[in-house]
Design an enzyme around this catalytic site. Sequence first.
Site, short mmCIF file in Angstrom:
data_model
loop_
_atom_site.label_atom_id
_atom_site.label_comp_id
_atom_site.label_asym_id
_atom_site.label_seq_id
_atom_site.Cartn_x
_atom_site.Cartn_y
_atom_site.Cartn_z
N ASP A 110 53.31 73.19 40.24
CA ASP A 110 52.30 74.03 40.75
C ASP A 110 50.96 73.49 40.75
O ASP A 110 50.35 73.66 39.17
CB ASP A 110 52.42 75.37 40.63
CG ASP A 110 52.27 76.01 40.67
OD1 ASP A 110 51.07 75.48 42.12
OD2 ASP A 110 51.91 77.22 40.67
N CYS A 122 56.58 85.26 41.50
CA CYS A 122 56.04 86.46 40.98
C CYS A 122 54.88 85.93 40.08
O CYS A 122 54.47 84.98 40.36
CB CYS A 122 57.20 87.11 39.23
SG CYS A 122 57.19 86.14 38.22
N ASP A 182 51.62 78.17 48.83
CA ASP A 182 51.45 79.77 48.06
C ASP A 182 50.22 80.37 48.03
O ASP A 182 50.87 81.64 48.67
CB ASP A 182 52.21 79.42 46.36
CG ASP A 182 51.82 80.32 45.14
OD1 ASP A 182 51.88 81.88 45.97
OD2 ASP A 182 51.88 80.34 44.03
N GLU A 231 53.62 73.47 44.76
CA GLU A 231 53.79 74.23 45.27
C GLU A 231 52.15 74.36 45.44
O GLU A 231 50.88 73.83 44.16
CB GLU A 231 53.37 75.62 44.18
CG GLU A 231 54.03 76.58 44.76
CD GLU A 231 54.57 78.09 43.24
OE1 GLU A 231 53.65 78.45 43.20
OE2 GLU A 231 55.76 77.47 42.73
N ASP A 257 62.18 81.78 41.36
CA ASP A 257 60.97 82.06 40.50
C ASP A 257 59.81 83.14 40.16
O ASP A 257 59.99 83.82 39.69
CB ASP A 257 59.58 80.94 40.69
CG ASP A 257 58.42 81.05 40.07
OD1 ASP A 257 58.81 80.97 38.86
OD2 ASP A 257 57.10 80.77 40.60
N LYS A 303 55.99 86.54 47.60
CA LYS A 303 55.45 87.39 46.10
C LYS A 303 55.28 88.41 46.53
O LYS A 303 54.30 89.17 47.38
CB LYS A 303 54.08 86.81 45.31
CG LYS A 303 54.43 85.70 44.67
CD LYS A 303 53.21 84.29 43.62
CE LYS A 303 53.67 83.65 43.01
NZ LYS A 303 52.53 83.51 42.87
N LYS A 334 58.92 74.84 35.79
CA LYS A 334 57.66 74.78 37.23
C LYS A 334 56.54 74.68 35.87
O LYS A 334 56.19 75.11 35.48
CB LYS A 334 57.53 76.45 38.32
CG LYS A 334 56.90 75.94 38.30
CD LYS A 334 56.73 77.28 39.43
CE LYS A 334 55.00 78.10 39.67
NZ LYS A 334 54.69 78.73 40.37
N THR A 352 58.32 78.14 33.71
CA THR A 352 56.50 78.04 34.45
C THR A 352 56.58 77.38 32.61
O THR A 352 56.31 77.77 31.57
CB THR A 352 56.10 79.30 33.90
OG1 THR A 352 56.45 79.31 35.10
CG2 THR A 352 54.61 78.38 34.34
N LYS A 368 53.12 73.43 35.65
CA LYS A 368 51.82 73.31 35.93
C LYS A 368 50.60 72.25 36.10
O LYS A 368 50.55 71.59 34.60
CB LYS A 368 51.13 75.00 35.38
CG LYS A 368 51.67 75.96 36.25
CD LYS A 368 50.92 76.40 37.24
CE LYS A 368 51.66 78.03 37.00
NZ LYS A 368 51.43 78.48 38.41
N ARG A 427 43.23 80.35 35.30
CA ARG A 427 43.45 81.11 34.56
C ARG A 427 44.00 80.76 33.43
O ARG A 427 44.62 79.91 33.27
CB ARG A 427 43.62 82.31 34.86
CG ARG A 427 44.62 82.47 35.27
CD ARG A 427 45.71 83.90 35.84
NE ARG A 427 46.76 83.25 36.81
CZ ARG A 427 47.51 84.55 36.10
NH1 ARG A 427 46.87 85.43 36.07
NH2 ARG A 427 48.49 85.07 36.73
MG MG Z 1 51.81 79.16 42.80
#
Ligand code: MG
Length: 368
Positions: free
Chosen positions: A190, A295, A243, A218, A320, A267, A160, A135, A162, A24
């Site tokens: 991730d 989160c 995750d 992840e 995180d 989470k 982290k 992130t 993406k 997203r």
């Molecule tokens: Mg994740």
Amino acid sequence: MKITGIEWGRVSIPLRTPFKTALRTVASVEDIIVKICTDTGDAGFGEAPPTGVITGDTAGAIVGAMEHHLAPSLLGRDVDDFESILLLTQRCVMHNTSAKAAVDMALWDLYGKLYRIPVYKLLGGARKHLITDLTISVNAPAVMARDAKIAVERGFDCLKVKVGVDPRLDVERLTAVRQAVPGNVTLRIDANQAWKPKEAVRILNDMQDRGLDIEFVEQPVAAGDLEGLKYVTQRSSVPVLADEAVFSPADALKILQMGAADLLNIKLMKCGGIYNALKIADVAELYGVECMIGCMLEGKVAVNAAAHLACARQVITRIDLDGPMLCAADPVRGGAAFQGKDIILSDAPGLGVTAVEGVQPIGCLGSC
Ligand code: MG
């Protein structure tokens, strides 16, 4: 301490920059805020970010769960009958983990306020300082390198990153990021379910062969593909963290029994709050598997609750909790201080949140 009223409303918090993952792209944090009022004058606060693409919980679903199930079940109940109301929160409606998490954290907040003790101490925690990663959204390699450099300039030493949008670019992305930051900066990645199992093993081993030094990956494969997750865990030179594959304590147990992951991501929005998060942490500890606390794109009410949990369980070794750091505004009063990578808990009773500003009311039951 009797529950006399429950309110829920919406708050919108702009992000510093759009948040992009394999699943997203988002420009602001849209949250449902829950407030539970009592006859002592104390109020407990909770938060549920609608993250339909991961939890299935849309804003409408959270509001519906509040209106038709959670609020009617809890109105008039005694907060001192704590385990009963936590169980009621989990059992009065199926699924809807985000709405349950919002209510659960508001109840922990109230229970701490009732006994004048911060929640992390109530849970036995001794530390009150956490260091979070930040992130880096998935973009073109040069943009990600620039964002990583800015993050390090802001003081973050763990990023982290993406990946997973057009996987052919992922090795190039990490190479660009690694070259842009000092060698002591920790990089974790991730993929948000974007890779196929064999593709994941190939990409991850390629990254390590190039000396990119990835701490862990992840959720490399689809959430429902536990065999695929296990395949990657057994063959990749990069440790694997589950995750999207782990929502409930039962999910965690299955993954641990299968040996399908090296690490688990807890989470509150996936498991329905602190009550179930504690079970995941405990079962992971039994298996000698460390956890990360994570989160969604969420504000300080929920991230503050997650920070209290993390400070109370030593098996939670990775942090995180960067939601508030990605936001350009903070409507929450009280709770932990978020200063760059540092999160420092408040010693105020409960979770320490005293107000959330700018909430647009949606519904209520009873009176606050
Ligand atoms: Mg994740």
